[in-house]
Design a protein around this motif. Structure first.
Motif, PDB file in Angstrom:
ATOM      1  N   PHE A  13       0.825  -1.201   0.000  1.00 25.15           N
ATOM      2  CA  PHE A  13       0.000   0.000   0.000  1.00 25.15           C
ATOM      3  C   PHE A  13       0.864   1.258   0.000  1.00 25.15           C
ATOM      4  O   PHE A  13       0.515   2.258  -0.622  1.00 25.15           O
ATOM      5  N   VAL A  16       1.932   1.958  -3.692  1.00 25.87           N
ATOM      6  CA  VAL A  16       1.017   2.243  -4.800  1.00 25.87           C
ATOM      7  C   VAL A  16       0.595   3.700  -4.735  1.00 25.87           C
ATOM      8  O   VAL A  16       0.662   4.347  -3.693  1.00 25.87           O
ATOM      9  N   GLU A  17       0.140   4.205  -5.868  1.00 27.98           N
ATOM     10  CA  GLU A  17      -0.376   5.566  -5.895  1.00 27.98           C
ATOM     11  C   GLU A  17      -1.708   5.585  -5.177  1.00 27.98           C
ATOM     12  O   GLU A  17      -2.523   4.687  -5.344  1.00 27.98           O
ATOM     13  N   ARG A  18      -1.943   6.643  -4.413  1.00 26.32           N
ATOM     14  CA  ARG A  18      -3.175   6.668  -3.628  1.00 26.32           C
ATOM     15  C   ARG A  18      -3.979   7.916  -3.983  1.00 26.32           C
ATOM     16  O   ARG A  18      -3.447   8.899  -4.494  1.00 26.32           O
ATOM     17  N   VAL A  19      -5.254   7.830  -3.730  1.00 20.56           N
ATOM     18  CA  VAL A  19      -6.114   8.993  -3.925  1.00 20.56           C
ATOM     19  C   VAL A  19      -6.932   9.218  -2.671  1.00 20.56           C
ATOM     20  O   VAL A  19      -7.069   8.342  -1.833  1.00 20.56           O
ATOM     21  N   ASN A  20      -7.489  10.391  -2.612  1.00 24.71           N
ATOM     22  CA  ASN A  20      -8.340  10.779  -1.510  1.00 24.71           C
ATOM     23  C   ASN A  20      -9.491   9.780  -1.352  1.00 24.71           C
ATOM     24  O   ASN A  20     -10.227   9.521  -2.300  1.00 24.71           O
ATOM     25  N   ALA A  21      -9.642   9.246  -0.153  1.00 24.57           N
ATOM     26  CA  ALA A  21     -10.673   8.233   0.074  1.00 24.57           C
ATOM     27  C   ALA A  21     -12.067   8.799  -0.117  1.00 24.57           C
ATOM     28  O   ALA A  21     -12.993   8.084  -0.519  1.00 24.57           O
ATOM     29  N   GLU A  22     -12.233  10.088   0.177  1.00 17.33           N
ATOM     30  CA  GLU A  22     -13.566  10.674   0.052  1.00 17.33           C
ATOM     31  C   GLU A  22     -14.033  10.702  -1.395  1.00 17.33           C
ATOM     32  O   GLU A  22     -15.208  10.477  -1.677  1.00 17.33           O
ATOM     33  N   PHE A  24     -13.290   8.562  -3.589  1.00 17.32           N
ATOM     34  CA  PHE A  24     -13.648   7.168  -3.828  1.00 17.32           C
ATOM     35  C   PHE A  24     -15.018   6.848  -3.233  1.00 17.32           C
ATOM     36  O   PHE A  24     -15.902   6.303  -3.903  1.00 17.32           O
ATOM     37  N   MET A  90      -4.075  -3.303   0.177  1.00 11.97           N
ATOM     38  CA  MET A  90      -3.457  -2.621  -0.953  1.00 11.97           C
ATOM     39  C   MET A  90      -4.441  -1.854  -1.811  1.00 11.97           C
ATOM     40  O   MET A  90      -4.063  -0.932  -2.528  1.00 11.97           O
ATOM     41  N   PHE A  91      -5.704  -2.227  -1.758  1.00 16.28           N
ATOM     42  CA  PHE A  91      -6.667  -1.479  -2.553  1.00 16.28           C
ATOM     43  C   PHE A  91      -7.481  -0.491  -1.728  1.00 16.28           C
ATOM     44  O   PHE A  91      -7.723   0.630  -2.136  1.00 16.28           O
ATOM     45  N   LEU A  92      -7.936  -0.944  -0.573  1.00 14.08           N
ATOM     46  CA  LEU A  92      -8.823  -0.084   0.212  1.00 14.08           C
ATOM     47  C   LEU A  92      -8.149   0.571   1.401  1.00 14.08           C
ATOM     48  O   LEU A  92      -8.751   1.375   2.090  1.00 14.08           O
ATOM     49  N   GLY A  93      -6.889   0.175   1.648  1.00 13.19           N
ATOM     50  CA  GLY A  93      -6.192   0.810   2.752  1.00 13.19           C
ATOM     51  C   GLY A  93      -6.600   0.318   4.124  1.00 13.19           C
ATOM     52  O   GLY A  93      -6.195   0.887   5.132  1.00 13.19           O
TER      53      GLY A  93
END
Lengths: 186, 204
Positions: A13, A16-22, A24, A90-93
């Motif tokens: 995790f 990987v590149e991450r984005v703002n959970a909100e 999503f 790794m996908f949802l944190g």
């Protein structure tokens, strides 16, 4: 290129590149809302979410295997552990825990205390039969099917229905060993 | 935080699902816009609650700057690359973004013409700017630096933000080729409604 050594969920995790959970969470909410408007019947929406999840799962497995370095699992127990600790992370944190194994070791529960799909969500009275996170069951089913495991995934507990956690029951129905298109001795 | 690919998979399903529900590109963009709009409305609520207290933007440049910086930062982790005023029309502004998130992992087949996934973000912006009559086209110019044409989804997210804040606008996303760059930028064009410009003039 040598295969990656298996990495922990946290390590993957972090890489990987991450984005703002909100973003999503809100995008998922928009999808569910669209489905409810289009399909009207809660059962239909549940099915569609599962199907969407399945479509995602069959593609997600490649990325999972590539990035996590996990090679084939010895048994279903290991599979469940890997999904809970590495896959979800790794996908949802978030990580899930694996509980309630049955005697044969073919059925277990994945329990999520934290679930980014459901932030800010409340179910109205008209949608009580909705499995809001049903996309998750499809993702697991689709991903496992691509590694030769036919499973059945059902919801046992759902916080949006008043329970204290999210619990998915994953049951291994059939393991289809990989068939090679040719035999070595021919 | 969640992984980019989780969002990418989800967004891809959103687009694919909507493709089955429409007959043409315009409808598809419209549906993506609506989805983004819904997101934008909620983003606005969240942001207003968290960051701005009860202060509302009343000036044009204020709201544009809010979208370009605050909203962008929350959604995409960075401020937008640039904010420009259109030269041909008084009511047009453009926010430029080198690589719009939703365009990074989607390729548009040739037969979809000018379809742009930025429609989703345009919807978000519209909510921000919204008013009763405002029609504001946000042209978001995003340069796409990879080698294949990307589906430029208008982020109707942006449209939702403009509406909710009292600055109605028509917000659209377009691909714009850039000199010396293989892939075009995505431009989000914001065309404000007459009321907005009149109000702006009154405020001096």
């Amino acid at each position: 290129m040598a295969p990656l050594a298996p990495r922990t969920g946290d390590a993957v995790f972090a890489n990987v590149e991450r984005v703002n959970a909100e973003l999503f969470t809100l995008t998922y909410g928009a999808i569910v809302r669209q489905l409810l408007t289009d399909l009207e019947e809660v059962e239909e929406v549940n099915k569609q979410l599962d199907q969407m999840g399945y479509n995602i799962g069959v593609r997600l497995i490649d990325e999972f295997l590539a990035k996590s370095g996990v090679s084939s699992c010895v048994d279903f127990r290991e599979t469940a552990d890997v999904i809970a600790k590495v896959g979800f992370k790794m996908f949802l944190g978030v990580t899930a825990s694996v509980t309630n194994w049955d005697a044969e070791g073919t059925s277990c529960s994945l329990v999520l205390d934290d679930n980014p799909l459901v932030d800010f969500v409340e179910l109205p009275d008209t949608c009580q039969g909705l499995y809001y996170c049903n996309i998750l069951s499809g993702v697991i089913r689709g991903a496992l099917e691509m590694v030769s495991m036919k499973t059945e995934v059902t919801w046992i507990r759902d916080m949006l229905h008043g329970d204290d956690a999210y619990e998915l029951r994953v049951k291994l129905l059939k393991q289809v060993p990989e068939e090679y298109p040719y035999k070595d001795d021919e | 935080m969640v992984s980019l690919s989780a969002f990418a998979f989800l967004f891809s399903e959103l687009v694919q699902y909507n493709q089955t529900r429409v007959d043409n590109i315009a409808e598809l963009e419209r549906r993506l816009e609506d989805a983004g709009y819904a997101v934008g409305a909620r983003v606005l609520e969240l942001l207003c609650h968290r960051e701005k207290g009860n202060r509302r933007e009343t000036r044009l440049l204020g709201i544009l700057s809010f979208v370009h910086s605050t909203v962008w930062k929350v959604l995409f982790g960075k401020v937008a690359d640039s904010l420009e005023k259109g030269t041909e029309h008084e009511d047009e502004y453009m926010i430029s973004e080198k690589e719009l998130l939703v365009n990074r992992f989607i390729s548009i087949p040739k037969d979809m013409g000018t379809f742009n996934c930025g429609a989703f973000v345009a919807g978000i912006v519209k909510v921000r700017m919204g008013y009763d009559l405002a029609v504001f086209h946000w042209l978001f110019v995003t340069s796409i630096s990879s080698n294949w044409p990307k589906l430029n989804k208008l982020l109707f997210l942006e449209k939702g933000v403009l509406d909710g804040a009292g600055f109605p606008a028509v917000v659209t996303a377009h691909f714009v080729p850039v000199e010396g760059q293989h892939r075009p930028r995505t431009t989000i064009l914001i065309k404000f409604a007459e009321e907005v410009l009149q109000r702006e003039a009154r405020l001096g």
